[in-house]
Design a protein around this motif. Sequence first.
Motif, mmCIF file in Angstrom:
data_model
loop_
_atom_site.group_PDB
_atom_site.id
_atom_site.type_symbol
_atom_site.label_atom_id
_atom_site.label_comp_id
_atom_site.label_asym_id
_atom_site.label_seq_id
_atom_site.Cartn_x
_atom_site.Cartn_y
_atom_site.Cartn_z
ATOM 1 N N TYR A 1 0.848 -1.197 0.000
ATOM 2 C CA TYR A 1 0.000 0.000 0.000
ATOM 3 C C TYR A 1 0.880 1.241 0.000
ATOM 4 C CZ TYR A 1 -2.837 3.901 1.421
ATOM 5 O OH TYR A 1 -3.437 5.130 1.456
ATOM 6 N N ARG A 2 0.584 2.148 -0.929
ATOM 7 C CA ARG A 2 1.195 3.470 -0.939
ATOM 8 C C ARG A 2 0.089 4.492 -1.230
ATOM 9 N NH1 ARG A 2 7.006 3.250 -4.172
ATOM 10 N NH2 ARG A 2 8.278 2.561 -2.385
ATOM 11 N N LEU A 3 0.084 5.553 -0.478
ATOM 12 C CA LEU A 3 -0.935 6.581 -0.639
ATOM 13 C C LEU A 3 -0.910 7.138 -2.055
ATOM 14 C CD1 LEU A 3 -3.082 8.418 0.692
ATOM 15 C CD2 LEU A 3 -1.217 10.000 1.252
ATOM 16 N N GLY A 4 -2.061 7.117 -2.718
ATOM 17 C CA GLY A 4 -2.194 7.706 -4.044
ATOM 18 C C GLY A 4 -1.795 6.804 -5.188
ATOM 19 N N GLU A 5 -1.199 5.650 -4.911
ATOM 20 C CA GLU A 5 -0.777 4.755 -5.985
ATOM 21 C C GLU A 5 -2.009 4.099 -6.614
ATOM 22 O OE1 GLU A 5 2.924 1.783 -6.363
ATOM 23 O OE2 GLU A 5 1.417 1.124 -4.916
ATOM 24 N N ALA A 6 -2.121 4.232 -7.940
ATOM 25 C CA ALA A 6 -3.254 3.654 -8.680
ATOM 26 C C ALA A 6 -4.593 4.065 -8.074
ATOM 27 C CB ALA A 6 -3.134 2.134 -8.735
ATOM 28 N N PHE A 7 -4.690 5.329 -7.604
ATOM 29 C CA PHE A 7 -5.882 5.756 -6.858
ATOM 30 C C PHE A 7 -7.191 5.647 -7.644
ATOM 31 C CE2 PHE A 7 -4.617 9.667 -8.958
ATOM 32 C CZ PHE A 7 -5.814 10.272 -9.285
ATOM 33 N N PRO A 8 -7.218 5.811 -8.984
ATOM 34 C CA PRO A 8 -8.519 5.675 -9.655
ATOM 35 C C PRO A 8 -9.092 4.264 -9.571
ATOM 36 C CG PRO A 8 -6.929 6.809 -11.063
ATOM 37 C CD PRO A 8 -6.160 6.192 -9.942
ATOM 38 N N LEU A 9 -8.214 3.263 -9.439
ATOM 39 C CA LEU A 9 -8.668 1.869 -9.416
ATOM 40 C C LEU A 9 -8.993 1.364 -8.016
ATOM 41 C CD1 LEU A 9 -6.102 0.318 -11.927
ATOM 42 C CD2 LEU A 9 -8.451 1.030 -12.387
ATOM 43 N N LYS A 10 -8.501 2.036 -7.001
ATOM 44 C CA LYS A 10 -8.656 1.526 -5.645
ATOM 45 C C LYS A 10 -10.109 1.366 -5.203
ATOM 46 C CE LYS A 10 -4.175 2.628 -3.626
ATOM 47 N NZ LYS A 10 -3.389 3.599 -2.854
ATOM 48 N N PRO A 11 -11.018 2.295 -5.518
ATOM 49 C CA PRO A 11 -12.414 2.060 -5.108
ATOM 50 C C PRO A 11 -13.000 0.778 -5.713
ATOM 51 C CG PRO A 11 -12.095 4.365 -5.665
ATOM 52 C CD PRO A 11 -10.851 3.643 -6.095
ATOM 53 N N LEU A 12 -12.656 0.497 -6.984
ATOM 54 C CA LEU A 12 -13.168 -0.713 -7.627
ATOM 55 C C LEU A 12 -12.561 -1.959 -6.995
ATOM 56 C CD1 LEU A 12 -13.027 0.456 -11.360
ATOM 57 C CD2 LEU A 12 -14.962 0.521 -9.781
ATOM 58 N N PHE A 13 -11.250 -1.928 -6.759
ATOM 59 C CA PHE A 13 -10.608 -3.048 -6.074
ATOM 60 C C PHE A 13 -11.172 -3.224 -4.670
ATOM 61 C CE2 PHE A 13 -6.649 -2.518 -8.872
ATOM 62 C CZ PHE A 13 -7.003 -3.592 -9.681
ATOM 63 N N ALA A 14 -11.504 -2.111 -4.016
ATOM 64 C CA ALA A 14 -12.059 -2.185 -2.660
ATOM 65 C C ALA A 14 -13.425 -2.860 -2.672
ATOM 66 C CB ALA A 14 -12.150 -0.786 -2.056
ATOM 67 N N LEU A 15 -14.274 -2.502 -3.618
ATOM 68 C CA LEU A 15 -15.603 -3.110 -3.711
ATOM 69 C C LEU A 15 -15.498 -4.621 -3.919
ATOM 70 C CD1 LEU A 15 -17.444 -0.469 -5.923
ATOM 71 C CD2 LEU A 15 -17.931 -0.992 -3.528
ATOM 72 N N TYR A 16 -14.663 -5.017 -4.872
ATOM 73 C CA TYR A 16 -14.495 -6.449 -5.150
ATOM 74 C C TYR A 16 -13.830 -7.150 -3.978
ATOM 75 C CZ TYR A 16 -12.852 -10.782 -7.180
ATOM 76 O OH TYR A 16 -12.607 -12.112 -7.411
#
Length: 200
Positions: free
Chosen positions: A168-183
Amino acid sequence: MARKMWVALGLCGFVGWGEFVHWRASRAEVGVRSGAGSEAVVVLGFRNGPGARANALNRWRVRAALRSIDRAVGTSILICSGGSGAGSVSEAALLARYAVAERGFAGPVQLEDRSRSTWQNVENLIPLIEHVDQIKFVSNPLHAQKARLYLRHQRPDLAARVVRSVDYRLGEAFPLKPLFALYGLRDLTRAKRSLAAQQL
């Protein structure tokens, strides 16, 4: 104007939520690092397809694994885990090839190339990690948390040696993180329910 502002705030909140979920997952099911003499850094593969090169997600996981290696530890072993999916080459082999040939990793590498699920990843990894002082799982943070959870159920004694990686790094791949979080949250919830059912 007001509508655009609320949309922007909503998007920012969604992205912030994704960051928080990943940050929290990266710190779950881990202990405190000690002056370990040896460590195993385990990178878990993702479905790769028929290509002869690790896909973008697997390449990111390898980079996260390499930055997770503790230079102060006497011996660090990189373990690549994952069986053959759509291609003839295992995920483990593709991960190792990328780490060595493209990222220049010169340390010891071991392969676990028989697994078809996260449960099997952990089960098959046990003989490779039971001799080290500390263990790090590297994947998307929620998936790594799932692996740590499985290890705690399969081998609680080894789970006590698990420490945090740098996946985990703050801001890394941030547009994808919500989708990865949901899944990832849905997948993690299913895993916990399955483990709870086994204990009934």
